[in-house]
Design a protein around this motif. Structure first.
Motif, PDB file in Angstrom:
ATOM      1  N   SER A 168       0.828  -1.202   0.000  1.00 47.22           N
ATOM      2  CA  SER A 168       0.000   0.000   0.000  1.00 47.22           C
ATOM      3  C   SER A 168       0.866   1.257   0.000  1.00 47.22           C
ATOM      4  O   SER A 168       0.550   2.251  -0.661  1.00 47.22           O
ATOM      5  CB  SER A 168      -0.935  -0.012   1.208  1.00 47.22           C
ATOM      6  N   CYS A 169       1.980   1.214   0.730  1.00 49.51           N
ATOM      7  CA  CYS A 169       2.916   2.345   0.749  1.00 49.51           C
ATOM      8  C   CYS A 169       3.499   2.584  -0.641  1.00 49.51           C
ATOM      9  O   CYS A 169       3.546   3.719  -1.134  1.00 49.51           O
ATOM     10  CB  CYS A 169       4.047   2.090   1.745  1.00 49.51           C
ATOM     11  N   SER A 170       3.973   1.521  -1.271  1.00 44.14           N
ATOM     12  CA  SER A 170       4.601   1.644  -2.584  1.00 44.14           C
ATOM     13  C   SER A 170       3.616   2.107  -3.645  1.00 44.14           C
ATOM     14  O   SER A 170       4.001   2.765  -4.616  1.00 44.14           O
ATOM     15  CB  SER A 170       5.216   0.305  -3.010  1.00 44.14           C
ATOM     16  N   ALA A 171       2.339   1.760  -3.461  1.00 39.41           N
ATOM     17  CA  ALA A 171       1.314   2.169  -4.423  1.00 39.41           C
ATOM     18  C   ALA A 171       0.894   3.624  -4.247  1.00 39.41           C
ATOM     19  O   ALA A 171       0.113   4.150  -5.038  1.00 39.41           O
ATOM     20  CB  ALA A 171       0.100   1.253  -4.293  1.00 39.41           C
ATOM     21  N   GLY A 172       1.404   4.276  -3.187  1.00 39.57           N
ATOM     22  CA  GLY A 172       1.071   5.672  -2.950  1.00 39.57           C
ATOM     23  C   GLY A 172      -0.295   5.880  -2.336  1.00 39.57           C
ATOM     24  O   GLY A 172      -0.896   6.945  -2.480  1.00 39.57           O
ATOM     25  N   ASN A 173      -0.786   4.858  -1.627  1.00 40.56           N
ATOM     26  CA  ASN A 173      -2.123   4.945  -1.048  1.00 40.56           C
ATOM     27  C   ASN A 173      -2.148   5.625   0.314  1.00 40.56           C
ATOM     28  O   ASN A 173      -3.213   5.848   0.872  1.00 40.56           O
ATOM     29  CB  ASN A 173      -2.724   3.538  -0.910  1.00 40.56           C
TER      30      ASN A 173
END
Length: 360
Positions: free
Chosen positions: A133-138
């Protein structure tokens, strides 16, 4: 005292897995989720993480079933939670509360190797889902790992770039969310059962960290790969599950007497260190051969086995020496399909007969 806690403490402290039973948990609020008081407090402060918590629990449960699908203990879930399919049933996802005790029964309160694996794989699942979720920019609190930027080796023709998975936030949240229920008011673990769970939670998180990979993309004229941009990525969760399964096979029995840290049960082996990547347990596992409704053990009666295998799915091992029944199953399917101009597909109807073996 320890045995009493094994019997009664686990169901309460593993209720977070029940968040997978909510279809749209972010709309329900933290109050209605099956969490401990400390977990609810953290949930209220960070409600945007509820989808990641749910996904982490789902990942862990599904990978547990995947790793043990051919063994006597097949990470069995209550029939009301799972359908006969290998995926989560719609009723489970959309129903109201389904606590972890309802899902796992005996294994969650046994202090066995199976308890250790459940703890590790679900802790790993939470790290994995939050980091994704962090890497997806969420989320605003975390993103990609920027510490690697502008590094690399110019002489070797590569540099860090892209979006490296940043485990720091996922590891921090997993510790904060999962470890709190196992610590007393002073913030310290209170008995060997809690020590075991804390250790196995961390082992699951270390598995995600240890299996980080480096991926690269080539740049240059006509794909010459004169320069490469590289970044760090988490391994697929099935690879993490396989790693933890190996740790399960080599798990270590620990003493049930509380000391400052976990100790091997065998006195002669206590000088051999227990690494944080190891899985530990207090009680030996039952054989899971015979159904025991009081303990929630389903047994292996009726399980499909492989007559020609020498592994755990063999009819000899899976059926515990009771023998097996053979059924002939007829399969009918469309085959040898051809496109006919214009405009339809013509197929033959093919039949095949297969022997299916099930444990007595």
């Amino acid at each position: 005292m320890v045995l009493a806690c094994i019997k009664y403490c686990y169901p309460i402290r593993q209720r977070w897995l029940g968040v997978t039973s909510f279809g749209v948990p972010e709309k329900l609020g933290c109050t209605n989720l099956p969490l401990s008081a400390r977990q609810k407090d953290l949930c209220k402060k960070k409600p945007y993480l509820i989808p990641s918590i749910r996904e982490g629990a789902r990942l862990g449960i599904q990978e547990c079933r995947n790793q043990f699908k051919h063994e006597r203990w097949n990470c069995s879930i209550s029939p009301t939670v799972y359908t006969a399919s290998s995926s989560l049933s719609l009723s489970f996802i959309t129903s109201s509360l389904a606590s972890a005790h309802t899902m796992f029964g005996y294994e969650l309160s046994s202090g066995t190797k199976e308890t250790a694996f459940i703890s590790a794989v679900t802790a790993a699942g939470l790290v994995h889902s939050v980091t994704r979720s962090c890497s997806a920019g969420n989320m605003t609190e975390c993103s990609c790992d920027t510490s690697l930027q502008n590094g690399g080796s110019a002489s070797e023709g590569w540099h860090w770039g892209g979006c490296s998975d940043d485990l720091h936030y996922g590891m921090w949240f997993s510790r904060k969310f999962l470890d709190a229920p196992y610590k007393n008011a002073s913030g310290k673990d209170s008995d060997v059962v809690n020590l075991m769970h804390l250790h196995n939670n961390e082992a699951g998180r270390q598995a995600v960290s240890k299996l980080m990979t480096v991926d690269c993309r080539c740049h240059g004229v006509s794909g010459s790969c004169a320069v490469k941009t590289c970044w760090k990525s988490m391994s697929s969760f099935d690879k993490i599950g396989s790693y933890l399964k190996d740790k399960y096979e080599n798990s270590i029995q620990i003493s049930d007497r509380l000391k400052r840290k976990v100790r091997r049960k065998e006195k002669n082996d206590r000088k051999i260190p227990i690494w944080k990547e190891d899985l530990v347990y207090t009680n030996k596992s039952p054989n899971y051969c015979v159904e025991d409704s009081k303990l929630g053990i389903t047994g292996t009666h009726g399980r499909e086995c492989n007559r020609t295998s020498d592994g755990p799915d063999s009819c000899n091992l899976l059926c515990c020496g009771r023998g097996y029944n053979t059924h002939v199953v007829r399969h009918v399917e469309r085959c040898e399909c051809k496109f006919v101009w214009c405009c339809y597909v013509r197929c033959r109807r093919c039949e095949s007969m297969t022997d299916v073996h099930t444990c007595k």
